[in-house]
Design a protein around this motif. Structure first.
Motif, short mmCIF file in Angstrom:
data_model
loop_
_atom_site.label_atom_id
_atom_site.label_comp_id
_atom_site.label_asym_id
_atom_site.label_seq_id
_atom_site.Cartn_x
_atom_site.Cartn_y
_atom_site.Cartn_z
N GLN A 230 0.83 -1.19 0.00
CA GLN A 230 0.00 0.00 0.00
C GLN A 230 0.88 1.25 0.00
O GLN A 230 1.86 1.34 0.71
CB GLN A 230 -0.89 0.00 1.24
CG GLN A 230 -1.94 1.09 1.18
CD GLN A 230 -3.23 0.68 1.85
OE1 GLN A 230 -3.28 -0.28 2.59
NE2 GLN A 230 -4.29 1.41 1.58
N ARG A 231 0.48 2.22 -0.85
CA ARG A 231 1.18 3.50 -0.84
C ARG A 231 0.73 4.27 0.38
O ARG A 231 -0.38 4.09 0.87
CB ARG A 231 0.81 4.31 -2.09
CG ARG A 231 1.26 3.71 -3.39
CD ARG A 231 0.74 4.62 -4.51
NE ARG A 231 0.84 3.98 -5.81
CZ ARG A 231 1.86 4.18 -6.66
NH1 ARG A 231 2.85 4.97 -6.31
NH2 ARG A 231 1.88 3.60 -7.83
N THR A 232 1.59 5.17 0.87
CA THR A 232 1.17 5.98 2.01
C THR A 232 0.07 6.95 1.59
O THR A 232 -0.80 7.31 2.35
CB THR A 232 2.35 6.76 2.60
OG1 THR A 232 3.13 7.24 1.52
CG2 THR A 232 3.21 5.86 3.47
N GLU A 233 0.13 7.38 0.32
CA GLU A 233 -0.90 8.27 -0.18
C GLU A 233 -1.32 7.78 -1.56
O GLU A 233 -0.48 7.25 -2.28
CB GLU A 233 -0.33 9.68 -0.33
CG GLU A 233 -1.13 10.75 0.35
CD GLU A 233 -0.42 12.09 0.21
OE1 GLU A 233 -0.86 12.90 -0.59
OE2 GLU A 233 0.61 12.29 0.88
N ASP A 234 -2.60 7.97 -1.92
CA ASP A 234 -3.01 7.57 -3.26
C ASP A 234 -2.22 8.35 -4.29
O ASP A 234 -1.95 9.54 -4.10
CB ASP A 234 -4.51 7.86 -3.45
CG ASP A 234 -5.36 6.85 -2.69
OD1 ASP A 234 -4.77 6.01 -1.98
OD2 ASP A 234 -6.58 6.92 -2.79
N SER A 235 -1.85 7.69 -5.37
CA SER A 235 -1.07 8.35 -6.40
C SER A 235 -2.00 9.18 -7.29
O SER A 235 -2.89 8.64 -7.95
CB SER A 235 -0.34 7.31 -7.24
OG SER A 235 0.02 7.87 -8.48
N ARG A 236 -1.82 10.48 -7.28
CA ARG A 236 -2.68 11.34 -8.11
C ARG A 236 -2.37 11.16 -9.59
O ARG A 236 -3.23 11.31 -10.43
CB ARG A 236 -2.48 12.80 -7.71
CG ARG A 236 -2.94 13.11 -6.30
CD ARG A 236 -2.77 14.60 -6.01
NE ARG A 236 -3.72 15.37 -6.76
CZ ARG A 236 -4.92 15.72 -6.28
NH1 ARG A 236 -5.27 15.34 -5.09
NH2 ARG A 236 -5.75 16.42 -6.99
N ARG B 163 -3.55 2.84 -5.46
CA ARG B 163 -3.40 2.65 -4.01
C ARG B 163 -2.22 1.76 -3.65
O ARG B 163 -1.79 1.75 -2.50
CB ARG B 163 -4.69 2.04 -3.45
CG ARG B 163 -5.89 2.94 -3.68
CD ARG B 163 -7.08 2.49 -2.90
NE ARG B 163 -6.78 2.35 -1.48
CZ ARG B 163 -7.49 1.62 -0.65
NH1 ARG B 163 -8.52 0.96 -1.10
NH2 ARG B 163 -7.19 1.54 0.62
N TYR B 164 -1.74 0.98 -4.62
CA TYR B 164 -0.68 0.04 -4.29
C TYR B 164 0.49 0.21 -5.23
O TYR B 164 0.36 0.64 -6.37
CB TYR B 164 -1.19 -1.41 -4.38
CG TYR B 164 -2.33 -1.69 -3.45
CD1 TYR B 164 -2.10 -2.05 -2.12
CD2 TYR B 164 -3.65 -1.60 -3.89
CE1 TYR B 164 -3.15 -2.30 -1.27
CE2 TYR B 164 -4.71 -1.84 -3.04
CZ TYR B 164 -4.45 -2.20 -1.73
OH TYR B 164 -5.50 -2.44 -0.88
#
Lengths: 306, 362
Positions: free
Chosen positions: B7-13, B343-344
């Motif tokens: 999981q990324r710490t923040e969603d990738s824009r 998200r990942y």
């Protein structure tokens, strides 16, 4: 055959695909996965089943082909929601849309061909018994298989270790993972089982119910099967009872039309859908019960962190 | 080698907008394989399907005509999905909108005047809203899943339309075809150019309105909070029931508007097949457009191209136009698959390390 017997017979054949599809989806949902693609898997099963029977000349191989068709789509769904953690509701819808498109393309070559019918069994003496003979001993093999399947699924879920593990995965995937149950693998198998059942249900339509291929011939039965799982509060034997009630609702319209009841046929055709909505509403009125019955992790994403 | 999701710490824009493009690229690859399997030259077939319609004026007009209902329904669905309301019965709301909007032109054809068209459109919107209000009411009052109830009502709506055009609303001068009388001039949405009509302008206005509602107003914020975190919304004093009700009825109203705009602007009368599945294709438009009103417009144009491309492939290559629905389904599958990157992050583990980690696992 008396009129009463005919009605019971048609109810049974209308209920069987609903029951088979609902049992598959029930197992899938018990493992915590909501697969809204039943309609898509069912219609693909219907077309691959029909094609399989036409190409091999055997309706039984058609049955096998229908299960393979349903499983192929279910495998795609499983990969999406289990490996790639995609949204289950959206993926299920995508599966239905894709299934409707694929079936239309595959089926184009088979439109208008007379199909091979899965014959009803005939046991001398028993089938000829008055009143009950035809109903109990003169159905096609899949009718008996569907009833046996309901019993087997019930035994499996509540009387075996594997069934316990499957329910654990559906109710609390974190704990099940900690206890060493392979959550993703369990769910993938449950999804595949659901796909095989949905495909088989579709195959039943194109091989036994009306042995021919018509585009969109599932006519929402996949969705009714989904509703049936909720209606049965995720219990296999209740699903069987529900399937026969819904089968009755589906069949009522034909007999009402035959009796010449002065109601437009479209109103009668709408009855099963309205009955489904009514059943869902009545059941969900008792919120506490509805919440307790459904698998606690239904629709939730699980990504093992290690 | 094993692939793991982290999981990324923040969603990738970035991935939010890259994902649909990636999905589109995968769809082309899938299309090439599919065409090759059907025995066609894949490059030529892809050209005929996706590029040729963009080279002549008639097809471009037709794309705009078909994108109009998709965008109208799609923005409504984007709002609903953002609120975590799964309205998948837009096809039914579209149908009932078309039926309700047709009440005046079909039953009272002698009524004319400049106010007729607005009245017709309002009736369409109200019809769609009413049809969507049924699952909305059942959801907020009894907690019934709107997924199944809204979908079931699609079949009921289609049967209602079928009954009307074969029964009471059948055109007495229509040689027994199942179709209503033609709309009189005042009930028809004026044309822009060629087959295009002012419904497209209405759709763009609706898109702008929803973009402002969702992005710039407190109400829009409420929808998004209720969708993402209903408990947090409740603490902020937002009404979950109110948001669900509003999201469903607004999306239903827009679907109804799409229905009557199509009947009044493009077809000119009611018949049983007023929609090639717009209500379902719009679900794809909503996701492909990132549940963002402006994104939905572009997604709608692309999906409209898949309809026209299907016709083009049928004419030029003799491929069944059913292939359009296969492409539409495939696009949605691919976009959902590519969304994993938002998200990942994918982690590639060499086989040996994967095995070592498996042994450590409890």
């Amino acid at each position: 055959m008396t009129g009463f017997e005919a009605v019971i017979l048609t109810i049974v054949t209308a209920a069987t695909p609903l029951l088979i599809a609902a049992l598959g989806e029930l197992v899938t949902e018990r493992s915590g996965v909501l697969n809204l693609g039943v309609e898509g898997m069912m219609i693909v099963g219907a077309v691959t089943g029909f094609a399989g029977a036409q190409l091999t000349g055997s309706p039984y191989l058609g049955v096998v082909a229908s299960m393979i068709g349903g499983m192929a789509l279910a495998g795609l769904f499983g990969f999406l929601v289990l490996r790639l953690a995609a949204n289950q509701v959206a993926s299920g819808l995508a599966l239905t849309l894709l299934g409707l498109g694929l079936s239309g393309m595959i089926g184009e070559a088979f439109i208008g061909q007379p199909g091979l019918k899965l014959e009803r069994i005939h046991i001398p003496f028993l089938t000829d018994l008055p009143v009950v003979g035809q109903v109990l001993f003169g159905q096609d093999p899949l009718v008996y298989a569907s009833v046996a399947l309901a019993v087997c699924v019930s035994r499996f879920l509540f009387r075996t270790r594997a069934g316990l593990a499957l329910r654990a995965v559906g109710n609390n995937h974190g704990s099940a993972h900690m206890l060493g149950v392979h959550v993703i693998r369990t769910r993938f198998l449950a999804v595949l089982f659901g796909g095989a059942c949905s495909g088989l249900a579709g195959g039943y339509l194109s091989l036994a119910y009306t042995p021919q291929w018509v585009e969109g011939m599932t006519a929402g039965r996949g969705w009714i099967a989904l509703a049936l799982v909720v209606f049965a509060s995720w219990m296999p034997l209740r699903a069987a009872v529900g399937a026969y009630l819904f089968g009755g609702a589906l069949i009522l319209q034909f007999h009402a039309q035959a009796e010449g009841i002065p109601v437009p046929p479209q109103f009668l055709s709408a009855l099963p859908y309205i009955a489904t909505v009514a059943a869902l509403v009545i059941l969900s009125r008792d919120r506490w019960r509805a919440r307790n019955d459904s698998p606690a992790c239904l629709g939730q994403v699980f990504v093992p962190d290690r | 080698m094993r692939i793991e999701l982290r999981q990324r710490t923040e969603d990738s824009r970035l991935m939010v907008w890259l994902s649909p493009l990636l999905a589109l690229a995968l769809t082309f690859v899938f299309g090439a394989v599919l065409f090759a399997a059907l025995g066609h030259d894949p490059l030529r077939a892809l050209y005929v399907y996706f590029v040729k319609p963009l080279t002549d004026a008639w097809s471009l007009e037709e794309i705009v005509v078909k994108a109009t209902p998709l965008a109208l329904i799609g923005v409504g669905l984007a709002l609903a999905f953002r609120t975590n309301v799964w309205n998948i019965g837009a096809e039914g709301q579209y149908t009932v909108g078309a039926v309700c909007g047709s009440i005046l032109p079909v039953m009272l054809p002698e009524v004319q005047g400049p106010l007729l068209l607005p009245a017709v459109l309002v009736c369409g919107v109200l019809g769609g809203m009413a049809w969507a209000a049924i699952p909305a009411f059942f959801r907020v009052r009894f907690g019934s899943s709107e997924i199944l109830t809204s979908l079931m009502l699609v079949y009921v709506a289609q049967l209602l339309l079928d009954w009307l055009v074969r029964g009471p609303w059948r055109d007495p001068e229509g040689y027994n075809f199942p179709e209503s009388r033609l709309f009189e001039a005042d009930a028809v949405i004026p044309a822009l150019a060629g087959r295009m009509h002012f419904g497209t302008v209405i759709a763009l206005l609706a898109v702008a309105a929803l973009a402002i509602l969702l992005g710039r107003t407190l109400k829009g914020f409420e929808f998004r909070v209720i969708g993402a975190a209903p408990r947090a919304g409740a603490f902020a004093g937002f009404s979950e029931r109110g948001s669900i009700m509003a999201a469903l009825t607004i999306s239903g109203g827009l679907a109804g508007l799409a229905g009557i705009a199509e009947v009044s602007g493009t077809i000119g009368q009611l018949h049983p097949s007023i929609s090639p599945g717009y209500g379902f294709t719009a679900i794809i438009a909503a996701f492909l457009g990132r549940l963002n009103p402006v994104g939905v417009v572009f997604a709608s144009l692309l999906l409209a191209l898949t309809y026209i491309g299907g016709e083009s492939a049928q004419v030029a290559l003799g491929i069944s136009d059913k292939i359009a629905r296969v492409f539409q389904g495939a696009i949605l599958i691919f976009v959902l698959a590519c969304d994993v990157f938002i998200r990942y992050r994918l982690h590639f583990l060499p086989a040996r390390r994967a095995a070592a980690r498996a042994e450590d696992a409890p």
